[in-house]
Motif scaffolding. Structure first.
Motif, mmCIF file in Angstrom:
data_model
loop_
_atom_site.group_PDB
_atom_site.id
_atom_site.type_symbol
_atom_site.label_atom_id
_atom_site.label_comp_id
_atom_site.label_asym_id
_atom_site.label_seq_id
_atom_site.Cartn_x
_atom_site.Cartn_y
_atom_site.Cartn_z
ATOM 1 N N ASN A 78 39.145 43.798 43.442
ATOM 2 C CA ASN A 78 38.360 42.928 42.563
ATOM 3 C C ASN A 78 38.939 41.519 42.460
ATOM 4 O OD1 ASN A 78 40.534 43.329 40.915
ATOM 5 N ND2 ASN A 78 39.477 44.586 39.429
ATOM 6 N N GLN A 79 39.889 41.214 43.349
ATOM 7 C CA GLN A 79 40.465 39.869 43.351
ATOM 8 C C GLN A 79 40.574 39.376 44.782
ATOM 9 O OE1 GLN A 79 44.168 39.844 41.253
ATOM 10 N NE2 GLN A 79 43.311 40.849 39.458
ATOM 11 N N ILE A 80 40.173 38.135 45.003
ATOM 12 C CA ILE A 80 40.244 37.542 46.342
ATOM 13 C C ILE A 80 41.685 37.494 46.832
ATOM 14 C CG2 ILE A 80 39.801 35.444 47.686
ATOM 15 C CD1 ILE A 80 37.294 37.090 46.904
ATOM 16 N N THR B 81 33.789 47.331 37.714
ATOM 17 C CA THR B 81 34.653 46.195 37.433
ATOM 18 C C THR B 81 34.019 44.921 37.978
ATOM 19 O OG1 THR B 81 36.597 47.620 37.595
ATOM 20 C CG2 THR B 81 36.971 45.247 37.757
ATOM 21 N N LYS B 82 33.993 43.905 37.149
ATOM 22 C CA LYS B 82 33.387 42.630 37.549
ATOM 23 C C LYS B 82 34.081 42.081 38.804
ATOM 24 C CE LYS B 82 32.204 38.074 35.904
ATOM 25 N NZ LYS B 82 32.178 37.144 34.786
ATOM 26 N N GLY B 83 33.282 41.669 39.761
ATOM 27 C CA GLY B 83 33.810 41.068 40.989
ATOM 28 C C GLY B 83 34.317 42.074 42.012
ATOM 29 N N SER B 84 34.039 43.357 41.802
ATOM 30 C CA SER B 84 34.570 44.369 42.726
ATOM 31 C C SER B 84 33.853 44.322 44.075
ATOM 32 C CB SER B 84 34.453 45.761 42.103
ATOM 33 O OG SER B 84 33.126 46.105 41.892
ATOM 34 N N PHE B 85 34.596 44.677 45.111
ATOM 35 C CA PHE B 85 34.038 44.749 46.465
ATOM 36 C C PHE B 85 34.793 45.815 47.245
ATOM 37 C CE2 PHE B 85 37.183 41.433 46.160
ATOM 38 C CZ PHE B 85 37.997 41.614 47.279
ATOM 39 N N THR C 215 36.552 43.585 54.717
ATOM 40 C CA THR C 215 35.460 43.746 53.762
ATOM 41 C C THR C 215 34.393 44.627 54.395
ATOM 42 O OG1 THR C 215 35.919 41.558 52.850
ATOM 43 C CG2 THR C 215 33.786 42.524 52.332
#
Length: 147
Positions: free
Chosen positions: A101-103, A136-140, A116
């Motif tokens: 969830n963090q770049i 979770t916000k921003g998850s990938f 990714t």
């Protein structure tokens, strides 16, 4: 300080759950998958880090519960990931997924061989941990496929 890396055993279940709970990290069903956790212990046999893999189906697995003590550095994380590769081979897991969830994490994970992932395999939705992580916000999703 001296650290020892090893695969968790049944007798480690309670200590591992406590360690994960203190880090406010998912610890459900640890008792069913404790043998798929790598632990790093300090010289006093206290857990300093852990990383688990949840076996899904079709040779797929989901990394979970990466927790590191603030006493450790990036080389310890690399050691955990390298050890997890060996554990995945043992459990016949070829495709390893994780939810980030963090770049800044993605950049490190790229170096570790993760990319990714555009499509989310249906098998992963069977995992409660996966479904919770996606909230979770921003998850990938990222994946690493072994040769």
């Amino acid at each position: 300080m001296f650290y020892q890396l090893r695969v968790a055993r049944d007798k480690d279940t309670e200590a591992l759950e406590t360690f994960l709970r203190q880090a406010d990290t998912a610890h459900a069903e640890i008792d069913q998958s404790v043998s798929r956790f790598i632990m790093l212990e300090d010289s006093e046999k206290q857990i300093a880090a852990c990383l688990g893999i949840e076996k899904v189906s079709g040779g797929k697995g989901l990394l979970r519960s990466l927790v590191m003590s603030d006493r450790l550095n990036q080389s310890h994380i690399v050691t955990l990931f390298q050890s997890m590769e060996v554990l995945c081979e043992k459990h016949q897991i070829k495709d390893v997924y994780l939810v980030a969830n963090q770049i800044s994490s993605a950049e490190f994970l790229n170096v570790m061989g993760f990319e990714t992932c555009g499509e989310m395999p249906e098998e992963l939705y069977a995992s409660e941990h996966f479904r919770d992580s996606l909230r979770t916000k921003g998850s990938f999703l990222m994946v690493k496929t072994s040769a």
